[in-house]
Design an enzyme around this catalytic site. Sequence first.
Site, PDB file in Angstrom:
ATOM      1  N   ALA A 293     -16.684 -17.854 -12.632  1.00 53.58           N
ATOM      2  CA  ALA A 293     -16.285 -16.502 -12.237  1.00 53.58           C
ATOM      3  C   ALA A 293     -15.069 -16.115 -13.068  1.00 53.58           C
ATOM      4  O   ALA A 293     -14.023 -16.740 -12.962  1.00 53.58           O
ATOM      5  CB  ALA A 293     -15.949 -16.477 -10.753  1.00 53.58           C
ATOM      6  N   MET A 294     -15.226 -15.129 -13.939  1.00 57.02           N
ATOM      7  CA  MET A 294     -14.148 -14.769 -14.871  1.00 57.02           C
ATOM      8  C   MET A 294     -13.613 -13.384 -14.558  1.00 57.02           C
ATOM      9  O   MET A 294     -14.353 -12.409 -14.603  1.00 57.02           O
ATOM     10  CB  MET A 294     -14.673 -14.807 -16.309  1.00 57.02           C
ATOM     11  CG  MET A 294     -15.136 -16.192 -16.742  1.00 57.02           C
ATOM     12  SD  MET A 294     -15.819 -16.186 -18.420  1.00 57.02           S
ATOM     13  CE  MET A 294     -14.318 -15.942 -19.392  1.00 57.02           C
ATOM     14  N   SER A 295     -12.328 -13.319 -14.257  1.00 55.11           N
ATOM     15  CA  SER A 295     -11.723 -12.024 -13.937  1.00 55.11           C
ATOM     16  C   SER A 295     -11.136 -11.381 -15.183  1.00 55.11           C
ATOM     17  O   SER A 295     -10.768 -10.218 -15.172  1.00 55.11           O
ATOM     18  CB  SER A 295     -10.613 -12.217 -12.918  1.00 55.11           C
ATOM     19  OG  SER A 295      -9.546 -12.931 -13.523  1.00 55.11           O
TER      20      SER A 295
ATOM     21  N   GLY B 245      -8.405 -12.711 -16.391  1.00 53.46           N
ATOM     22  CA  GLY B 245      -7.020 -13.167 -16.326  1.00 53.46           C
ATOM     23  C   GLY B 245      -6.859 -14.543 -16.950  1.00 53.46           C
ATOM     24  O   GLY B 245      -7.843 -15.181 -17.348  1.00 53.46           O
ATOM     25  N   VAL B 246      -5.610 -15.000 -16.989  1.00 57.02           N
ATOM     26  CA  VAL B 246      -5.317 -16.246 -17.683  1.00 57.02           C
ATOM     27  C   VAL B 246      -5.963 -17.445 -16.969  1.00 57.02           C
ATOM     28  O   VAL B 246      -6.469 -18.364 -17.615  1.00 57.02           O
ATOM     29  CB  VAL B 246      -3.794 -16.438 -17.872  1.00 57.02           C
ATOM     30  CG1 VAL B 246      -3.069 -16.483 -16.544  1.00 57.02           C
ATOM     31  CG2 VAL B 246      -3.491 -17.660 -18.702  1.00 57.02           C
ATOM     32  N   ASP B 247      -5.975 -17.434 -15.645  1.00 59.80           N
ATOM     33  CA  ASP B 247      -6.473 -18.606 -14.921  1.00 59.80           C
ATOM     34  C   ASP B 247      -7.973 -18.820 -15.138  1.00 59.80           C
ATOM     35  O   ASP B 247      -8.402 -19.905 -15.527  1.00 59.80           O
ATOM     36  CB  ASP B 247      -6.174 -18.453 -13.418  1.00 59.80           C
ATOM     37  CG  ASP B 247      -4.678 -18.450 -13.133  1.00 59.80           C
ATOM     38  OD1 ASP B 247      -3.948 -19.162 -13.858  1.00 59.80           O
ATOM     39  OD2 ASP B 247      -4.252 -17.758 -12.207  1.00 59.80           O
TER      40      ASP B 247
ATOM     41  N   LEU C 125     -17.232  -9.662 -12.287  1.00 60.37           N
ATOM     42  CA  LEU C 125     -17.705  -8.711 -11.290  1.00 60.37           C
ATOM     43  C   LEU C 125     -17.074  -7.347 -11.532  1.00 60.37           C
ATOM     44  O   LEU C 125     -15.857  -7.238 -11.654  1.00 60.37           O
ATOM     45  CB  LEU C 125     -17.342  -9.193  -9.880  1.00 60.37           C
ATOM     46  CG  LEU C 125     -17.812 -10.610  -9.546  1.00 60.37           C
ATOM     47  CD1 LEU C 125     -17.400 -10.968  -8.121  1.00 60.37           C
ATOM     48  CD2 LEU C 125     -19.314 -10.724  -9.706  1.00 60.37           C
TER      49      LEU C 125
ATOM     50  N   CYS D 221     -12.945 -10.724   0.142  1.00 64.09           N
ATOM     51  CA  CYS D 221     -13.630 -10.713  -1.151  1.00 64.09           C
ATOM     52  C   CYS D 221     -14.176 -12.107  -1.466  1.00 64.09           C
ATOM     53  O   CYS D 221     -15.314 -12.249  -1.905  1.00 64.09           O
ATOM     54  CB  CYS D 221     -12.667 -10.228  -2.238  1.00 64.09           C
ATOM     55  SG  CYS D 221     -13.409 -10.162  -3.867  1.00 64.09           S
TER      56      CYS D 221
ATOM     57  N   GLY E 228     -11.117 -19.886 -10.843  1.00 66.21           N
ATOM     58  CA  GLY E 228      -9.759 -20.222 -11.276  1.00 66.21           C
ATOM     59  C   GLY E 228      -8.776 -20.293 -10.127  1.00 66.21           C
ATOM     60  O   GLY E 228      -7.573 -20.187 -10.340  1.00 66.21           O
TER      61      GLY E 228
ATOM     62  N   CYS F 181      -6.192  -5.764  -5.969  1.00 66.52           N
ATOM     63  CA  CYS F 181      -6.725  -5.301  -7.246  1.00 66.52           C
ATOM     64  C   CYS F 181      -7.166  -3.844  -7.212  1.00 66.52           C
ATOM     65  O   CYS F 181      -6.986  -3.121  -8.185  1.00 66.52           O
ATOM     66  CB  CYS F 181      -7.870  -6.190  -7.703  1.00 66.52           C
ATOM     67  SG  CYS F 181      -9.366  -6.059  -6.693  1.00 66.52           S
TER      68      CYS F 181
END
Lengths: 391, 380
Positions: free
Chosen positions: A22-24, A26-28, A48, A116, A140, A212
Site C-alpha cells: 500500500a503506497m501513499s 510518502g517516505v514510509d 488509493l 480508514c 508502512g 488527509c
Amino acid sequence: MTRFDIDLGLAKPRAESRVVVAMSGGVDSSTVAALVVESGYQAIGMTLQLYDHGAAIGKKGACCAGQDIHDARRIADRLGFPHYVLDYEARFRRDVIEDFADAYARGETPIPCIRCNERVKFRDLLETARSLGADALVTGHYARRIEGADGPELHRAVDAARDQSYFLFATTRAQLDFLRFPLGGLSKAEVRAEAARLSLGVAEKPDSQDICFVPNGSYASLVGRLKPGAAEPGAIVDLAGRVLGRHDGTINFTIGQRRGIGVAAPEPLFVVRIEPEAHRVVVGPRAALMARRIELRAANWLGALPGEGRAVTARLRSTHPGVGARIERVDATGATIRLDEAEPATAPGQACVLYDGLHLLGGGWIARMAPEAVEAIPGIEPAVAVEAASA
Amino acid sequence: MNAAYLDYNATAPVKPEVAAAVARALDLVGNPSSVHSYGRAARKAVEDARERVAALTGATPAEVVFTASATEANNLVLAGAGRTRRIVTAIEHPAVLKTAQSLPGETVVLPVDGDGVVALEALEAALKNSTTPTLVALMLANNETGAVQPVAEATRLAHDHGALIYCDAVQAPGRLAFSLATLGVDYLCLSAHKFAGPKGVGALIVRDGAPLKSVVIGGGQERGRRAGTENVPGIVGFGEAAWLAPQDLANAPRLARLRDRLESRLLEIEPRLHVFSAKAPRLPNTSCLTMPGVQSEMQVMALDLAGVAVSAGSACSSGKVEPSHVLRASGVPDAVSGCAIRVSLGWATREEDIETFLAAWRALYAGLTNRWRSGISSAL
C-alpha cells in the site's frame, strides 16, 4: 547492499511471493516498497485515490490525483514493479468522511485514520490483494507483527515516538494474518536514511500531520459543509448552567480543550461536556474533567479475550503514553476499564487501546468516561462525558 | 509468460515501415517554412504525407490540417466553426463532450439507444428546436463499444436544417471503409497513433468551404489554420500509416473472426456475461464485455499481471478507472458497467494472443469464483 533485509515470513520462496504494498507516496510506504523489492519479493504497488485532492484543498481545476499518487507511481517506475491506482473515493466518502462528520456533529472527536484502516485499507484493499492472488499486504505503518504461540500478535513499534499501533487496534485476526508491517522494527531516522540511500526522492518529504482529507486542518468547515445543522451557534455554560459566553457551533470544540474557548475566568477552564442537541458547550475546572472509569464499545480483541481483573496499560489518545489500568468487565464487544489514577477525560469517539507491555491486546471506542461516585468532587456535577451514540 | 497486447483502441503498435519513415524524417534538417533546400525537403515530406492522409479519407490535400492530436482537432473545430449551438451525443469522447460543454453558448447532449447508437429522431428534434446556427458532433465508431453510428443519415438531417456536422473518425481507419464523400460531413478528425502511426499527431479535415477560425495563433502554417512549426517526423509517420491503412481493412474480416471467437468462447464459460453493442453494427476489432461480479479495475490489474493488456472505461490521467459514461448513456446500470472491460484487436494480433487472453480470463474467473464458493469473500 541491503542494510535491512525484510523477511515477511511467507511459506513460498521470496521470488514467487506476490506482495501488495500500500503506497501513499510518502517516505514510509515508498521505503517499505523499495525494501520489499530489494529483499527479493514480487511487489505490486497500490495507491488509493481516496478523495478529490483539488476539492479537498479548495482549488478548482486541480488534477484529481495529488502529487502523492504521482510520487508513488514514480517510485514504482524506478524500481520496476507494477503500480495501480484504485478509485476508492465513493467508499472513502461513505465509510470514513461521512462517519467522521456524523461523529463530530454528535459531539464526538472521531479518529478517521482508524476507520480508514478498518474499513478501507484492511477490508477493501486487503480483499483486492487477496483476489489478485497476493500472499501478503504490506504497509508502512510503524507497528510490529510478531508470530506468537497462538498466531500473529500486534506490538508497538520499536520507535516509540513513531508507534502507530494505536491506529491499528480494530484490525481483526484474519486481517493481521495477511498483513505485514516491516517498518515496525526501524526508527524513523533509519527509514529516512534508507530512503536517502535508495535515492527515493521522497526522503525529505515532510510527514503528513493532519487528517488527509482536511489538509488545512479546518475540520469545522468540512463538518459544517456536510452537516449544515452542526454549525449552529449556542451558549457556553459552566457546570451550574450559567451562561458564560457564546460560540459558533459545537463542532469547534472537543472535550478537554482549554485554548480558544473565549471565556475569561480566574482559573483555567476546560471543555468538559458537549451537548450538540442543545448547542451547548459546558466548561469547568480541570478537576471536573478527571475520570477513572471508561466504558468501551465496539471492542476488538486481537487474541483471546483478556481476563477480568487483568492489569494493562491503557492509551486514551494517539499521543497518550499510556497509564496503568485494570479490566473490570470484558466481553467480545465491550469492556469497562478502571484507571489506576484519574486522567483528564478523553472525548467520546477516541479509542482506548490496551497493551500488555508492548503487546497490543485490543481496544474499543470510548463511549463514556466517568469519575467514580466516591471520588466525585463536592459541588461539581459528576457526569463528565457525553454518552456516545452507539454505532 | 505469454504476453498479449489487446488495447488497440487506446493506441496501436507502430508498424515497422512507420518507424523507419519516422527515423528517416528525423534526419531532415530544415524547417518546412524555410526557403532553402533544407526547408524545401522538409516541406516536401510534410506535403507528401498530407496527400496520403487526404487519400485515406477521400479529401483533397488542401482540406487536411495537421494538429498535435485528435483532441486538439476537436477543440479547433468546436471553437473555430463559428457555431454557438452544439449538438453532441452522450457517447462522444471526453475531448468532444467536455470541450463542447466548456464553450460559451448552448450544448445539447443527445441520448443513445440500448446498443449505444444515437437516436436520429432525437437529433432531428434537436435540430428543429432552434434557429441558432448549430454544429452537430457525431463519432463514426465508439471507442469503448465499437458501435458504428449512422453518420451519413445524421449529415442529411443536419444539412437539411442548415447545421454543420463534425465527425470524430479516430477509431475508423483500417477498420471501417469510409470517405468524406460518403459521410458528407463538413469536418472530420483523425489520430495517427490509433492506426499504427506515431503518438502526438492528428488531423482535422475541413471540407472546402466550411468555416474555420484558428485557435492556435502564430505563424502562417497550415494555411493559417494552425500555427506552429510542423511536427515533421510525426506527420511523416502519419502519412506512412495512412498509406498502409488499406492493408488493415483487408485484414478486418480476420480480426472480426478472432473477436467473435473470443466472445463465443467466453460465453461458453459464462453465459451470463454481457457483450455491449453486440446487436449494433460494430467495429470488427472491438469487444466490450463483462466478467460478472468482478470489478473492471480488478480485471485490468489481474490481466495485466498475467501479461494481457486491456482497458476499462476511460482511464483518467491518475490511472483510476471511472464508470463508463458510454455504457451509462446506453442505459447499462453501473453495477453491470462496473464489470466491463474493452478488448481491442489490431494489425499485429495473432490467434495466440486470443488464446493467451482466454487462458488468463478463465484463470482469473475460476480463481475468484472458487474464492466466493469457499466463502472467503462474499462479493467483490
